[in-house]
Design a protein around this motif. Structure first.
Motif, PDB file in Angstrom:
ATOM      1  N   GLY A  39      56.358 -39.846   3.114  1.00 56.65           N
ATOM      2  CA  GLY A  39      56.440 -39.364   3.116  1.00 56.65           C
ATOM      3  C   GLY A  39      56.791 -37.694   3.243  1.00 56.65           C
ATOM      4  N   LEU A  40      57.249 -37.843   4.245  1.00 61.28           N
ATOM      5  CA  LEU A  40      57.683 -36.798   5.354  1.00 61.28           C
ATOM      6  C   LEU A  40      58.843 -35.910   5.059  1.00 61.28           C
ATOM      7  CD1 LEU A  40      56.314 -37.319   8.831  1.00 61.28           C
ATOM      8  CD2 LEU A  40      55.246 -35.498   7.278  1.00 61.28           C
ATOM      9  N   SER A  77      58.487 -33.429  11.039  1.00 60.20           N
ATOM     10  CA  SER A  77      56.605 -33.465  11.163  1.00 60.20           C
ATOM     11  C   SER A  77      56.046 -32.843   9.827  1.00 60.20           C
ATOM     12  CB  SER A  77      56.293 -32.483  12.254  1.00 60.20           C
ATOM     13  OG  SER A  77      57.270 -31.295  11.903  1.00 60.20           O
ATOM     14  N   PRO A  78      55.078 -32.528   9.438  1.00 59.08           N
ATOM     15  CA  PRO A  78      54.833 -31.764   8.250  1.00 59.08           C
ATOM     16  C   PRO A  78      55.199 -30.367   8.268  1.00 59.08           C
ATOM     17  CG  PRO A  78      52.914 -33.717   9.598  1.00 59.08           C
ATOM     18  CD  PRO A  78      53.861 -33.191  10.395  1.00 59.08           C
ATOM     19  N   PRO A  79      54.888 -30.104   6.880  1.00 59.84           N
ATOM     20  CA  PRO A  79      55.950 -28.440   6.901  1.00 59.84           C
ATOM     21  C   PRO A  79      54.149 -27.836   6.997  1.00 59.84           C
ATOM     22  CG  PRO A  79      55.519 -29.867   4.935  1.00 59.84           C
ATOM     23  CD  PRO A  79      55.505 -30.663   5.872  1.00 59.84           C
ATOM     24  N   PRO A  80      54.619 -26.632   7.280  1.00 63.18           N
ATOM     25  CA  PRO A  80      52.466 -25.693   7.241  1.00 63.18           C
ATOM     26  C   PRO A  80      52.176 -26.270   5.881  1.00 63.18           C
ATOM     27  CG  PRO A  80      54.799 -24.401   8.101  1.00 63.18           C
ATOM     28  CD  PRO A  80      54.912 -26.073   7.281  1.00 63.18           C
ATOM     29  N   ALA A 124      53.540 -26.696   2.059  1.00 58.64           N
ATOM     30  CA  ALA A 124      53.375 -27.526   1.374  1.00 58.64           C
ATOM     31  C   ALA A 124      52.162 -27.201  -0.007  1.00 58.64           C
ATOM     32  CB  ALA A 124      52.146 -28.344   2.417  1.00 58.64           C
ATOM     33  N   LEU A 125      51.225 -26.217   0.073  1.00 55.35           N
ATOM     34  CA  LEU A 125      50.031 -25.421  -1.210  1.00 55.35           C
ATOM     35  C   LEU A 125      51.378 -25.408  -2.419  1.00 55.35           C
ATOM     36  CD1 LEU A 125      47.338 -25.630  -2.254  1.00 55.35           C
ATOM     37  CD2 LEU A 125      47.378 -23.188  -1.401  1.00 55.35           C
ATOM     38  N   GLU A 126      51.818 -24.260  -1.503  1.00 61.58           N
ATOM     39  CA  GLU A 126      52.773 -23.483  -3.020  1.00 61.58           C
ATOM     40  C   GLU A 126      53.512 -24.431  -3.428  1.00 61.58           C
ATOM     41  OE1 GLU A 126      56.153 -19.620  -2.533  1.00 61.58           O
ATOM     42  OE2 GLU A 126      55.268 -20.422  -1.145  1.00 61.58           O
ATOM     43  N   TYR A 127      54.380 -25.392  -2.503  1.00 58.19           N
ATOM     44  CA  TYR A 127      55.481 -26.317  -2.881  1.00 58.19           C
ATOM     45  C   TYR A 127      55.169 -27.144  -4.251  1.00 58.19           C
ATOM     46  CZ  TYR A 127      58.518 -29.886  -3.237  1.00 58.19           C
ATOM     47  OH  TYR A 127      59.920 -30.774  -3.919  1.00 58.19           O
ATOM     48  N   ILE A 128      53.739 -27.492  -3.643  1.00 61.85           N
ATOM     49  CA  ILE A 128      53.604 -28.666  -4.637  1.00 61.85           C
ATOM     50  C   ILE A 128      52.853 -28.022  -5.941  1.00 61.85           C
ATOM     51  CG2 ILE A 128      51.299 -30.387  -4.550  1.00 61.85           C
ATOM     52  CD1 ILE A 128      51.687 -31.198  -2.231  1.00 61.85           C
ATOM     53  N   MET A 129      52.482 -27.186  -5.612  1.00 62.09           N
ATOM     54  CA  MET A 129      51.701 -26.107  -7.203  1.00 62.09           C
ATOM     55  C   MET A 129      52.771 -25.661  -7.966  1.00 62.09           C
ATOM     56  SD  MET A 129      48.241 -25.631  -6.928  1.00 62.09           S
ATOM     57  CE  MET A 129      47.963 -24.705  -7.251  1.00 62.09           C
ATOM     58  N   ALA A 135      44.249 -32.845  -0.944  1.00 63.46           N
ATOM     59  CA  ALA A 135      44.809 -34.090  -0.923  1.00 63.46           C
ATOM     60  C   ALA A 135      45.588 -33.985  -0.166  1.00 63.46           C
ATOM     61  CB  ALA A 135      46.025 -34.315  -3.070  1.00 63.46           C
ATOM     62  N   LEU A 136      46.465 -32.840   0.430  1.00 63.30           N
ATOM     63  CA  LEU A 136      46.711 -32.305   1.585  1.00 63.30           C
ATOM     64  C   LEU A 136      45.936 -32.856   3.141  1.00 63.30           C
ATOM     65  CD1 LEU A 136      48.768 -28.755   0.964  1.00 63.30           C
ATOM     66  CD2 LEU A 136      49.596 -31.371   1.733  1.00 63.30           C
ATOM     67  N   LYS A 137      44.568 -32.246   3.004  1.00 62.91           N
ATOM     68  CA  LYS A 137      43.773 -33.010   3.638  1.00 62.91           C
ATOM     69  C   LYS A 137      43.650 -34.770   3.956  1.00 62.91           C
ATOM     70  CE  LYS A 137      38.889 -31.791   5.677  1.00 62.91           C
ATOM     71  NZ  LYS A 137      37.596 -31.093   5.490  1.00 62.91           N
ATOM     72  N   GLN A 138      44.257 -34.676   3.560  1.00 69.21           N
ATOM     73  CA  GLN A 138      43.396 -36.564   3.116  1.00 69.21           C
ATOM     74  C   GLN A 138      44.756 -37.001   3.208  1.00 69.21           C
ATOM     75  OE1 GLN A 138      42.674 -37.597  -1.179  1.00 69.21           O
ATOM     76  NE2 GLN A 138      40.106 -37.209  -0.734  1.00 69.21           N
ATOM     77  N   ALA A 139      45.842 -36.392   3.624  1.00 68.23           N
ATOM     78  CA  ALA A 139      47.410 -36.997   3.795  1.00 68.23           C
ATOM     79  C   ALA A 139      47.677 -36.273   5.219  1.00 68.23           C
ATOM     80  CB  ALA A 139      48.065 -36.567   2.511  1.00 68.23           C
ATOM     81  N   LYS A 140      46.491 -35.355   5.456  1.00 69.85           N
ATOM     82  CA  LYS A 140      47.234 -34.841   7.079  1.00 69.85           C
ATOM     83  C   LYS A 140      48.347 -34.196   8.079  1.00 69.85           C
ATOM     84  CE  LYS A 140      44.213 -38.655   9.439  1.00 69.85           C
ATOM     85  NZ  LYS A 140      44.187 -39.456  10.634  1.00 69.85           N
ATOM     86  N   GLY A 141      47.902 -33.378   6.179  1.00 71.04           N
ATOM     87  CA  GLY A 141      49.171 -32.471   5.891  1.00 71.04           C
ATOM     88  C   GLY A 141      50.723 -33.261   5.825  1.00 71.04           C
ATOM     89  N   ASN A 142      50.844 -34.358   5.249  1.00 69.07           N
ATOM     90  CA  ASN A 142      51.925 -35.296   4.467  1.00 69.07           C
ATOM     91  C   ASN A 142      52.482 -34.666   2.937  1.00 69.07           C
ATOM     92  OD1 ASN A 142      53.683 -37.089   3.538  1.00 69.07           O
ATOM     93  ND2 ASN A 142      53.483 -38.299   5.934  1.00 69.07           N
ATOM     94  N   MET A 143      53.093 -34.506   2.964  1.00 71.62           N
ATOM     95  CA  MET A 143      53.005 -33.750   1.957  1.00 71.62           C
ATOM     96  C   MET A 143      53.746 -34.534   0.519  1.00 71.62           C
ATOM     97  SD  MET A 143      55.618 -30.275   0.775  1.00 71.62           S
ATOM     98  CE  MET A 143      56.928 -31.254   0.934  1.00 71.62           C
ATOM     99  N   GLY A 144      54.899 -34.932   1.202  1.00 70.96           N
ATOM    100  CA  GLY A 144      54.594 -36.953   0.359  1.00 70.96           C
ATOM    101  C   GLY A 144      53.408 -37.156  -0.154  1.00 70.96           C
TER     102      GLY A 144
END
Length: 314
Positions: A35-36, A164-167, A171-176, A191-200
């Motif tokens: 997912g990274l 490592s996970p992005p800021p 990540a929020l802007e990309y997904i949105m 979702a980002l919190k649940q995934a510990k920042g892992n955007m994928g």
């Protein structure tokens, strides 16, 4: 094509500088959780190496398109064989032999060893022999969730890029902006919190929670791609005939599903050729949605194309 990963600036600078100077390390370990973007980074490096245009990777030349379709002869992927958990020593020995055969199309040959951590000590020692004295213009990309299972002797011959996970804001802007259908900001942050920042992983969580009709239909469509009748396919597509937005989402999802099938069937030449040809047709269907084309006719054309390619390759 710009560097595809958010964050990971040190890796970006290192990769871009190495590619620009022509001094990319011959052996690279790409390490990180699923997912990274491990495979995304690998594809970027691979496409940069085989691209024939001045600005690399262009994504449009024959080499880039062939790579995207999974059919470039100088890009070889090694994975655990069907129903096996490990990459065997025999697979690595076969890789070594292939490394001494000159490239067919590109100026180099690239070996992607996916799930590299599954190589046992014997397989890693077999790989070490060619890492120590590789032929010219040969590159190895080892993809792994954790390099701790790799021998120190192998690690010492490779450059490791640990993702490592992005800021969170990036990540929020990309997904949105990219995820269809669009999600609420609060849902994305959760979702980002649940995934510990892992955007994928966050995207996977969102898709599972909000699996829309188009994504589900694309998956179901691929299930009957080889065995379904024209009527079955058209019946499944009928629900989108009055909604151009959903139709567009369906074609985008279908293109993704076909790419996944190509990766799963790369050892089956007839299916792989059929899927690759169909993948190449997808952009024309997506572009057709920008016109006033009748959706019923567009879906009929899709099914006709599938049947035509099936007769040709399977």
């Amino acid at each position: 094509m710009s560097f595809p990963l958010l964050g990971n600036d040190k890796i970006r600078l290192s990769v871009e500088a190495s590619l620009k100077s022509g001094h990319l390390p011959h052996a690279i370990i790409i390490e990180g959780e699923a997912g990274l973007g491990r495979h995304t980074l690998a594809r970027y490096i691979v496409n940069s190496l085989i691209c024939t245009e001045a600005v690399k990777p262009c994504g449009n030349c024959h080499a880039c398109k062939t790579a995207a379709a999974g059919s470039h002869p100088d890009i070889i992927t090694v994975l655990p064989e069907d129903k096996k958990k490990n990459i065997s020593v025999s697979q690595i020995r076969e890789l070594r032999q292939s490394a001494f055969i000159k490239p067919h199309m590109a100026d180099c040959k690239i070996f992607i060893i996916d799930k590299a951590e599954t190589m046992n000590e014997q397989a890693q020692n077999a790989l070490l022999k060619i890492l120590e004295e590789p032929p010219s213009n040969i590159f190895f990309l080892l993809i792994t969730e954790s390099a701790t299972a790799m021998l120190e002797t192998v690690l010492s011959r490779c450059v490791t890029f640990k993702l490592s996970p992005p800021p969170t804001d990036d990540a929020l802007e990309y997904i949105m902006n990219c995820l269809k259908p669009k999600r609420e900001e609060e849902a994305v942050l959760t979702a980002l919190k649940q995934a510990k920042g892992n955007m994928g992983r966050a995207i996977t969580i969102l898709r599972r929670k909000n699996a829309n009709a188009a994504e589900v239909a694309a998956s179901e469509f691929c299930e009957i791609l080889f065995s379904g009748s024209e009527i079955e396919m058209l019946t499944l597509l009928a629900k989108f005939e009055k909604d151009r937005v959903l139709a567009d989402s369906f074609f985008v999802s279908l293109k993704y599903e076909i790419a996944e099938l190509i990766r799963k069937n790369y050892k089956m030449p007839e299916k792989a050729k059929f899927l690759t040809a169909l993948y190449r047709e997808m952009d024309s269907f997506i572009d057709s949605l920008k016109t006033n084309i009748n959706l019923s006719l567009l879906f009929a054309s899709l099914v006709a194309t599938i049947k035509k390619l099936s007769r040709k390759y399977i």
